[in-house]
Enzyme design. Structure first.
Site, mmCIF file in Angstrom:
data_model
loop_
_atom_site.group_PDB
_atom_site.id
_atom_site.type_symbol
_atom_site.label_atom_id
_atom_site.label_comp_id
_atom_site.label_asym_id
_atom_site.label_seq_id
_atom_site.Cartn_x
_atom_site.Cartn_y
_atom_site.Cartn_z
ATOM 1 N N ASN A 125 26.492 9.960 -3.865
ATOM 2 C CA ASN A 125 25.776 9.922 -5.246
ATOM 3 C C ASN A 125 26.203 8.965 -5.749
ATOM 4 O O ASN A 125 27.070 9.136 -7.046
ATOM 5 C CB ASN A 125 25.896 11.326 -5.891
ATOM 6 C CG ASN A 125 24.884 11.424 -6.919
ATOM 7 O OD1 ASN A 125 23.817 10.961 -7.079
ATOM 8 N ND2 ASN A 125 25.531 11.966 -8.167
ATOM 9 N N GLU A 126 26.097 7.537 -5.661
ATOM 10 C CA GLU A 126 26.744 6.627 -6.351
ATOM 11 C C GLU A 126 25.653 5.448 -6.380
ATOM 12 O O GLU A 126 24.706 4.962 -5.491
ATOM 13 C CB GLU A 126 27.919 6.169 -5.628
ATOM 14 C CG GLU A 126 27.600 5.403 -4.241
ATOM 15 C CD GLU A 126 28.844 4.880 -3.576
ATOM 16 O OE1 GLU A 126 29.989 5.127 -4.160
ATOM 17 O OE2 GLU A 126 29.005 4.328 -2.300
ATOM 18 N N ILE A 127 25.950 4.557 -7.388
ATOM 19 C CA ILE A 127 25.202 3.325 -7.529
ATOM 20 C C ILE A 127 25.976 2.058 -7.201
ATOM 21 O O ILE A 127 27.214 2.173 -7.609
ATOM 22 C CB ILE A 127 24.648 3.123 -9.055
ATOM 23 C CG1 ILE A 127 23.580 4.393 -9.258
ATOM 24 C CG2 ILE A 127 23.794 1.628 -9.162
ATOM 25 C CD1 ILE A 127 22.998 4.264 -10.775
#
Length: 298
Positions: A219-221
């Site tokens: 869950n990362e940008i």
């Protein structure tokens, strides 16, 4: 360009649909960002039709697109280096002595997937795809894991909080160090001798003799443009991939990318407002929620 990206497979369709429904309801129904799906095999027409129905933005689908290293290449290379009889080497990773020895040792440390060639190949493939896949010429991607569920209403555009200088926008996870991580630290020390760029004093977000904390990839940008066009990053990542650690030391994509970000002091921010649930061991609920509206944390 901003994209929501999932590395997935046809077999994960149920989890993919539940994750998409969660992300659309909690966030993307307001912003309509496009979805991109990448798999090691071709997606079926049914997979594409059902996912595109849920998405509020358009969908793109891609497969391998890049050459990744498989376990057989490392079997033959290592066999040659230690003067084993190549004629006796069978094209299966389970029959490779070095792999078997390392896997047995990691199994004694109660690690999962140590005997899974598919797991190791997948880690290698994901990292190489992020660096080199021709369809991934995006500025920023929000990497989402199939099965993940957002537990907070997200009214603010998360991409808009990502500054030009940021490399990664994510949460941290802390795990017990295993022998493979010690091997990675040794590999980076060897790399340090060959290269002077980077601060090698602290590889991880936090580390002691028994624990290390890294960036969580599910869950990362990521600023793919900055990573892809910065040779300092790609050189270190390629060095780690080329050492075979994904196969012989169970390095994961998060281990490799986190180490590179740590060594090169990437500018990182914490996704403090984005609550999520993946499983009983992997979840996050914001302590303060100044603008997200509501959460349903377990």
């Amino acid at each position: 360009m901003y994209f929501l990206i999932l590395f997935s497979s046809n077999a994960e369709l149920g989890e993919v649909l539940r994750t998409m429904r969660s992300v659309e309801d909690r966030f993307n129904k307001r912003f309509h960002y496009p979805w991109t799906f990448y798999g090691m095999d071709e997606f079926t027409e049914y997979f594409m039709s059902t996912t595109s129905t849920i998405a509020s933005g358009h969908c793109e689908y891609g497969t391998k697109g890049i050459t990744y290293t498989n376990h057989l290449q490392f079997i033959l290379t290592i066999s040659y280096l230690v003067h084993w009889d190549l004629s006796q080497v069978k094209p299966l990773v389970e029959n490779n002595r070095l792999y078997q020895q390392r896997a047995d040792a990691l199994a004694q440390e109660n690690l999962s997937y140590v005997y899974s060639p598919l797991f190791h190949s997948f880690q290698d493939w994901v990292v190489r795809s992020l660096l080199y896949h021709p369809q991934l010429e995006y500025d920023y991607v929000w990497r989402i894991e199939p099965g993940l569920k957002l537990v907070c209403e997200e009214k603010k555009d998360i991409f808009s909080t990502f500054k030009d200088s940021d490399i990664v926008f994510t949460n941290h996870v802390c795990e017990r160090k295993h022998s493979g991580i010690y091997a990675m630290e040794e590999a980076i020390e060897e790399y340090k001798i060959l290269n002077t760029q980077g601060d090698f004093s602290n590889i991880w977000v936090y580390s002691n003799n028994y624990t290390y904390c890294k960036y969580w990839p599910f869950n990362e940008i990521l600023s793919l443009k900055q990573i892809r066009h910065n040779q300092t990053y790609t050189n270190l990542i390629n060095y780690l991939l080329g050492s075979g650690g994904t196969y012989y030391h169970r390095w994961t994509e998060s281990d490799i990318l986190s180490a590179a970000f740590g060594v090169l002091r990437a500018r990182a921010n914490h996704m403090e407002s984005v609550g999520f649930f993946l499983n009983d061991d992997v979840h996050y609920c914001p302590e303060t929620i100044p603008y997200t509206g509501r959460c349903a944390c377990l």
